[in-house]
Scaffold this active site. Structure first.
Site, PDB file in Angstrom:
ATOM      1  N   GLY A  88       7.752  12.908  28.024  1.00 12.83           N
ATOM      2  CA  GLY A  88       8.157  14.177  28.812  1.00 12.83           C
ATOM      3  C   GLY A  88       6.939  15.208  28.998  1.00 12.83           C
ATOM      4  N   SER A  89       5.550  14.598  28.772  1.00  9.69           N
ATOM      5  CA  SER A  89       4.478  15.330  29.311  1.00  9.69           C
ATOM      6  C   SER A  89       4.291  15.987  30.650  1.00  9.69           C
ATOM      7  CB  SER A  89       3.117  14.687  28.757  1.00  9.69           C
ATOM      8  OG  SER A  89       3.078  13.646  29.755  1.00  9.69           O
ATOM      9  N   ASN A  90       4.828  14.960  31.601  1.00 13.24           N
ATOM     10  CA  ASN A  90       4.856  15.707  33.066  1.00 13.24           C
ATOM     11  C   ASN A  90       6.005  16.898  33.049  1.00 13.24           C
ATOM     12  OD1 ASN A  90       2.936  14.471  34.920  1.00 13.24           O
ATOM     13  ND2 ASN A  90       3.661  12.813  33.683  1.00 13.24           N
ATOM     14  N   LEU A 131      13.219   5.888  33.952  1.00 11.83           N
ATOM     15  CA  LEU A 131      13.035   4.511  34.198  1.00 11.83           C
ATOM     16  C   LEU A 131      14.191   3.648  34.687  1.00 11.83           C
ATOM     17  CD1 LEU A 131      11.006   3.794  30.973  1.00 11.83           C
ATOM     18  CD2 LEU A 131      10.114   4.436  33.097  1.00 11.83           C
ATOM     19  N   ILE A 154      17.493   4.993  40.893  1.00  8.56           N
ATOM     20  CA  ILE A 154      18.274   5.971  41.344  1.00  8.56           C
ATOM     21  C   ILE A 154      19.597   5.249  42.225  1.00  8.56           C
ATOM     22  CG2 ILE A 154      18.701   8.262  42.610  1.00  8.56           C
ATOM     23  CD1 ILE A 154      17.197   8.340  40.114  1.00  8.56           C
ATOM     24  N   HIS A 174       4.384   8.001  40.181  1.00  5.82           N
ATOM     25  CA  HIS A 174       4.147   6.499  39.800  1.00  5.82           C
ATOM     26  C   HIS A 174       2.681   6.586  39.401  1.00  5.82           C
ATOM     27  CE1 HIS A 174       4.809   2.338  39.421  1.00  5.82           C
ATOM     28  NE2 HIS A 174       3.663   2.008  39.952  1.00  5.82           N
ATOM     29  N   ASP A 232       9.804   2.252  44.185  1.00  7.81           N
ATOM     30  CA  ASP A 232       8.732   2.781  44.419  1.00  7.81           C
ATOM     31  C   ASP A 232       8.128   2.482  45.928  1.00  7.81           C
ATOM     32  OD1 ASP A 232       8.061   3.210  41.739  1.00  7.81           O
ATOM     33  OD2 ASP A 232       7.569   1.251  41.325  1.00  7.81           O
ATOM     34  N   GLU A 271      -2.182  13.217  36.452  1.00  5.53           N
ATOM     35  CA  GLU A 271      -0.744  13.510  36.870  1.00  5.53           C
ATOM     36  C   GLU A 271      -0.651  15.097  36.284  1.00  5.53           C
ATOM     37  OE1 GLU A 271       1.697   9.494  36.385  1.00  5.53           O
ATOM     38  OE2 GLU A 271       1.503  10.704  34.394  1.00  5.53           O
TER      39      GLU A 271
HETATM   40  C1  GAR Z   1       3.970   8.669  33.683  1.00  8.45           C
HETATM   41  O1  GAR Z   1       2.703   8.072  33.585  1.00  8.45           O
HETATM   42  C2  GAR Z   1       4.774   8.489  34.984  1.00  8.45           C
HETATM   43  O2  GAR Z   1       3.586   8.094  36.027  1.00  8.45           O
HETATM   44  C3  GAR Z   1       5.191   7.097  34.413  1.00  8.45           C
HETATM   45  O3  GAR Z   1       5.926   7.260  33.327  1.00  8.45           O
HETATM   46  C4  GAR Z   1       4.973   8.393  32.520  1.00  8.45           C
HETATM   47  C5  GAR Z   1       5.808   9.097  31.911  1.00  8.45           C
HETATM   48  O4  GAR Z   1       4.842  10.158  31.157  1.00  8.45           O
HETATM   49  N1  GAR Z   1       6.096   6.609  35.429  1.00  8.45           N
HETATM   50  C6  GAR Z   1       6.500   5.329  35.655  1.00  8.45           C
HETATM   51  O5  GAR Z   1       5.709   4.509  35.272  1.00  8.45           O
HETATM   52  C7  GAR Z   1       7.564   5.095  36.914  1.00  8.45           C
HETATM   53  N2  GAR Z   1       7.426   3.916  37.316  1.00  8.45           N
HETATM   54  P1  GAR Z   1       5.627  11.396  30.285  1.00  8.45           P
HETATM   55  O6  GAR Z   1       6.876  11.021  29.902  1.00  8.45           O
HETATM   56  O7  GAR Z   1       4.583  11.730  29.524  1.00  8.45           O
HETATM   57  O8  GAR Z   1       5.608  12.391  31.658  1.00  8.45           O
END
Ligand code: GAR
Length: 201
Positions: free
Chosen positions: A24-26, A97, A100, A116, A157, A186
């Site tokens: 969940g860093s984003n 993941l 949808i 992505h 995607d 990101e």
């Molecule tokens: C992120 O790098 C995002 O781009 C990727 O999962 C990571 C989640 O990081 N998403 C995918 O690979 C989707 N196909 P986070 O939980 O630290 O935000």
């Protein structure tokens, strides 16, 4: 179609839900970005995984959580009713993941965006997530990778690209080192892109 604008406390609020499955860093960066925003509010964290790091982030920020289960998500109504009754007008996928379901895409057409960790259309599709993407990029000998933010449609995607940014892939990169560089990209871009998408409606 759900009206994304609802009246709340005498001002107009746009309530967003962040869907996340992992650390969940984003999600955290987006929450911080909108913390004192006048109109846009991160109102809900939707998660499919008990114990995911994003749940602690939601708790720390006092944001409501909807923990979803597979059967209802894929064979029920995709939680459309719950999202509507929470007044959610826009959905952000940040490391979510599960695919949808069509019912949810139909209810939020052009109001679901995903990030992505590669330059789509390369290194996307089913099974391409997190470190698997970075492993594939390095194995292919790419000199450049990056991030793609796009609208979500019925295919993995595949929806229209909103934003891309690039970073180098170094000759001695490990998937972890590349993942770190991609995460920086990101964090530096996703919140602003979310804001500009929401401002369009
Ligand atoms: C992120 O790098 C995002 O781009 C990727 O999962 C990571 C989640 O990081 N998403 C995918 O690979 C989707 N196909 P986070 O939980 O630290 O935000």
């Amino acid at each position: 179609m759900l009206n994304p604008v609802i009246e709340q406390n005498n001002h107009t609020a746009k309530r967003i839900a962040i869907f996340a499955s992992g650390a969940g860093s984003n999600a955290e960066k987006i929450i911080q970005h909108f913390r004192s925003h006048q109109i846009i509010e991160v109102a809900l964290i939707v998660c499919n995984k008990q114990g995911a790091g994003v749940l602690q982030i939601a708790a720390d920020n006092k944001i409501e959580v909807l923990l979803i289960e597979k059967e209802k998500f894929f064979r029920g109504n995709g939680y459309v009713d719950e999202l509507k009754s929470a007044g959610i007008g826009f959905i952000v996928l940040a490391g979510f993941l599960w695919k949808i379901p069509e019912v949810l895409i139909g209810a939020y057409r052009n109001r679901i965006i995903n990030i992505h960790p590669a330059l789509l259309p390369k290194y996307g599709g089913k099974g391409m997530y997190g470190s698997k993407v970075h492993e594939a990029v390095i194995a292919a000998g790419e000199k450049e990778s990056g991030i793609t933010i796009h609208y979500v449609d019925e295919h993995y995607d595949n929806g229209d690209v909103i934003f891309q940014a690039t970073c180098p892939v170094l000759s001695n990169d490990t998937p972890e080192a590349l993942a770190h560089r991609i995460h920086q990209l990101e964090h530096n871009n996703f919140p602003q892109v979310v804001e500009s998408c929401i401002n369009k409606f």
